[in-house]
Design an enzyme around this catalytic site. Structure first.
Site, PDB file in Angstrom:
ATOM      1  N   LYS A  31       0.810  -1.212   0.000  1.00 35.40           N
ATOM      2  CA  LYS A  31       0.000   0.000   0.000  1.00 35.40           C
ATOM      3  C   LYS A  31       0.846   1.266   0.000  1.00 35.40           C
ATOM      4  CE  LYS A  31      -0.251   1.063   4.374  1.00 35.40           C
ATOM      5  NZ  LYS A  31      -0.643   1.590   5.659  1.00 35.40           N
ATOM      6  N   THR A  32       1.934   1.277   0.760  1.00 34.88           N
ATOM      7  CA  THR A  32       2.764   2.482   0.800  1.00 34.88           C
ATOM      8  C   THR A  32       3.349   2.757  -0.577  1.00 34.88           C
ATOM      9  OG1 THR A  32       3.378   1.748   2.993  1.00 34.88           O
ATOM     10  CG2 THR A  32       4.529   3.650   2.141  1.00 34.88           C
ATOM     11  N   ASP A 217      -3.773   7.975   4.320  1.00 37.02           N
ATOM     12  CA  ASP A 217      -3.256   6.645   4.673  1.00 37.02           C
ATOM     13  C   ASP A 217      -3.976   6.137   5.926  1.00 37.02           C
ATOM     14  OD1 ASP A 217      -1.625   4.450   4.588  1.00 37.02           O
ATOM     15  OD2 ASP A 217      -0.009   5.376   5.723  1.00 37.02           O
ATOM     16  N   GLN A 248      -7.696  -4.253   9.829  1.00 37.37           N
ATOM     17  CA  GLN A 248      -6.593  -3.823  10.692  1.00 37.37           C
ATOM     18  C   GLN A 248      -6.979  -2.622  11.536  1.00 37.37           C
ATOM     19  OE1 GLN A 248      -2.444  -4.176   9.146  1.00 37.37           O
ATOM     20  NE2 GLN A 248      -3.479  -4.466   7.209  1.00 37.37           N
ATOM     21  N   ARG A 607       1.903 -10.211  10.541  1.00 35.94           N
ATOM     22  CA  ARG A 607       3.246  -9.623  10.628  1.00 35.94           C
ATOM     23  C   ARG A 607       4.309 -10.625  10.190  1.00 35.94           C
ATOM     24  NH1 ARG A 607       1.889  -5.457   9.537  1.00 35.94           N
ATOM     25  NH2 ARG A 607      -0.124  -6.462   9.392  1.00 35.94           N
TER      26      ARG A 607
END
Length: 674
Positions: A31-32, A217, A248, A607
């Site tokens: 996504k970033t 974001d 999330q 993670r």
DNA sequence: ACCCCCTGACTTTTT
DNA sequence: GTCAGGGGGT
């Protein structure tokens, strides 16, 4: 522009630049990368000037990372004027530009949580003075009202019971005091711009013209006031991209509303929804487990993560007799795994837990085994007493009405202004309706008043006002260094520190802080008060390049809460304390709020890149008593075929387990003893 | 002004 | 069990 390395969905998200776009970005879906490259695309291909693009994030870290990546891709020159900041920083800059419209002074200070708590305590609400719990609830209620865009009057009208009525009254008093102190709190940094944009068409138009493209974001973490802020900034036909993942969302307890994702679809019927479902992080089995778990939650948008990475080993569930054995097991396993892996690094391992207090035993065990580790979320730089002291001086210099800052440093270092003097000063200030510092000044003028305390007050007042005058005139950094020397802070540190070494360490912290102030003062900006702006920025804790040092590859086992782990990834993850009343947490069970706990487990699972190990205890001493623990319900919800569940496959008696644990430990210890 | 002992909390936290 | 922070005593 060619778009290599992007998958089809990512490219779609990048190329969609008309109208409102929602990108549902699953964990580890890049996504970033999409956000940063989209900014580059807008500048380079769509010819939108960088100054007309705004991206907002929740943390300084995210903002910094994004900014760096964009300027690396597009070049520093093309990105000149681009805004990438936190919500709060954006709000701060907004207020600094619009302070006249807001009928505020340009030298306002920002109150942090502790400042605002101190103020609330001071408002003379009798019951709350002794009852810390109540005081805390009151602060949270005020914050919640602000986040919900509810003003004191509305709060009062909506109050359902006696307590709410009283709380609303305190809220009203609080708001008035903040005005008197010329201060704003963190929530105000969002609330004030939102209200001005809502109510002032002229301002609204100005900002909507400036912002031709907005990106947000971690959208699932926005609260009501942030939602409204965005809405007013982009206007009715706004062009924007928000990126988020409802699975999330783990911050609803502090006002985040994941429902804002659905709300967006209602407010903008033409909303284009793009899902990023390919995960580039984890082995297949880990993703499968995450998907199966989160399927137990209801969803507005269905999403299924997949990966073309290897399937990987089964997820292990390790049952331990007690918490000591749990810690030993995890630590000895990390040691042996690290040694067995070629180029193995301790930083490949993470121990994740629900609550901070769970870190203690792991820390102890890591120390005992000489394993380097890092616990995130320990006392921050700005919580240090020497930093708070000097910050208080800086605040008082920029804003003499900041009573909280005044109270912190009136007698630090000791200068004979004790509680009695302060009380007299307080009474005087109250009668005259002025701030404590102004009271000092007035008393200073009354030459006939005598007394040791008063003399000290005069001297203090002179010292600070002279420094403030000089700071405003020019070389503010020099003035501060001079002030710090004049108050004898260096020797004060030596008096109050246990060792000279500690004193010098603290002194260095102050030098670092002053270095940031220097860097933060932008004389070229058209801000009416660059020094005040720099101090305000520091209150938002943007530590500029400090983190570069911190983030250099450290060979340390990472310990953190599940909340702190969001956004990070590790080769090997140990999710410890997988027990009922831990995860899900006791109070969440009581409040019937399991879904967010499940998302927390989901965040923890996603993670992991290669291996994932759950650990739990049969017995655990809680608060001095030995308690029997139940395995977390989330373990039962996972796909059992993908679990290697020790206790289920061959149940051992407690003694056998204990024996086994001891054997393993002594074996490993003899292996690595040197 | 300082120190010591007692009491209470033991979910998560950025800005 | 352990730690922090407040209150009370010196």
């Amino acid at each position: 522009m060619s778009l290599p390395q992007l998958n089809e969905k990512q490219r779609e998200a990048l190329l969609a630049t008309q109208g409102p776009i929602l990108v549902l970005a699953g964990a580890g879906s890049g996504k970033t990368s999409v956000i940063t490259r989209k900014m580059v695309y807008l500048i380079k291909e769509k010819d939108i000037p960088a100054r007309n693009i705004v991206a907002v994030t929740f943390t300084n870290k995210a903002a910094r990372e994004m900014k760096q990546r964009v300027s690396k891709l597009a070049g520093a020159k093309a990105t000149q004027g681009l805004t990438v900041s936190t919500f709060h920083n954006f709000g701060l800059n907004f207020i600094r530009r619009e302070y006249k419209k807001l009928r505020m002074k340009s030298n306002f200070t920002i109150f942090d949580d502790q400042d605002s708590l101190a103020l609330i305590k001071d408002l003379g609400f009798k019951e709350a003075e002794s009852d810390k719990q109540l005081l805390f609830r009151l602060q949270q209620q005020i914050s919640a009202w602000k986040n919900e865009l509810i003003l004191p009057e509305q709060a009062y009208n909506q109050a359902k019971d006696q307590e709410q009525l009283i709380f609303a009254k305190v809220y009203e008093k609080y708001a008035r005091s903040m005005k008197a102190y010329n201060a704003v709190d963190f929530d105000d940094l969002i609330l004030i711009p939102t209200l001005l944009l809502r109510d002032d068409p002229e301002v609204r138009e100005k900002w909507q013209n400036k912002i031709r493209y907005l990106l947000v974001d971690e959208y699932q973490d926005t609260n009501t006031s942030q939602y409204e802020l965005i809405k007013h900034l982009v206007g009715q036909f706004g062009h924007f991209t928000v990126v988020g993942d409802d699975d999330q969302s783990i911050y609803s307890w502090r006002g985040a509303r994941p429902e804002n994702l659905d709300q967006l679809a209602k407010d903008y019927p033409h909303l284009q929804v793009i899902k990023l479902e390919q995960n580039y992080r984890s082995y297949g089995r880990i993703l499968k487990a995450a998907n199966v778990l989160i399927d137990n939650n209801p969803h507005a948008f269905v999403k299924k993560l997949w990966s073309d990475k290897p399937y990987g080993d089964p997820l292990r569930v390790v049952t331990c007799p007690n918490e000591d054995a749990e810690a030993e097991k995890v630590v000895t396993e990390i040691i042996s795994r690290k040694v067995r892996t070629k180029n193995g690094r301790y930083s490949d391992f993470a121990i994740l837990y629900r609550g901070n207090h769970q870190s203690k035993i792991f820390e102890r065990t890591l120390i005992a085994n000489n394993v380097p580790y890092k616990i995130s979320g320990s006392t921050s730089f700005f919580a240090r007493s020497e930093i708070k002291d000097i910050m208080a001086y800086l605040r008082l210099l920029t804003n003499p009405d900041d009573d909280n800052a005044f109270l912190r440093i009136a007698n630090t270092p000791r200068r004979g202004i004790g509680p009695t003097t302060l009380e007299q000063l307080g009474t005087y200030a109250q009668i005259r309706h002025i701030s404590l510092f102004a009271a000092c000044h007035e008393i200073g003028l009354e030459q006939h008043l005598q007394g040791k305390g008063l003399d000290n007050v005069r001297r203090f007042s002179d010292l600070v006002s002279r420094a403030a005058d000089n700071a405003e005139r020019g070389d503010s950094v020099g003035v501060i260094h001079d002030l710090v020397a004049r108050i004898g802070y260096h020797s004060w540190l030596h008096e109050t520190s246990s060792t000279p070494k500690a004193a010098e360490f603290r002194w260095n912290n102050i030098q670092e802080l002053l270095g940031w102030v220097e860097k933060g003062i932008d004389d070229n900006s058209n801000d009416p008060n660059p020094f005040a702006a720099a101090v305000a920025n520091l209150m938002l804790r943007d530590m500029l390049d400090r983190n570069e040092k911190e983030e250099e590859e450290s060979n340390e086992v990472q310990l953190m809460t599940l909340h702190a782990a969001k956004g990070l990834e590790f080769n090997h993850v140990y999710l410890v304390g997988m027990e009922e009343e831990f995860l899900p947490h006791k109070s969440s069970i009581e409040n019937d709020d399991i879904e967010e706990e499940r998302r927390l487990a989901y965040v923890g699972i996603t993670r992991a890149q290669r291996t994932l190990t759950f650990t739990l205890c049969k017995k655990r001493s809680k608060y001095g008593e030995v308690m029997t623990c139940e395995p977390s319900r989330f373990l039962e919800e996972l796909p059992q075929d993908d679990l290697d569940w020790d206790a289920k496959r061959k149940p051992l008696t407690e003694e056998e387990q204990e024996q086994l644990a001891t054997d393993n430990i002594s074996m490993l210890k003899s292996l690595f003893a040197d």
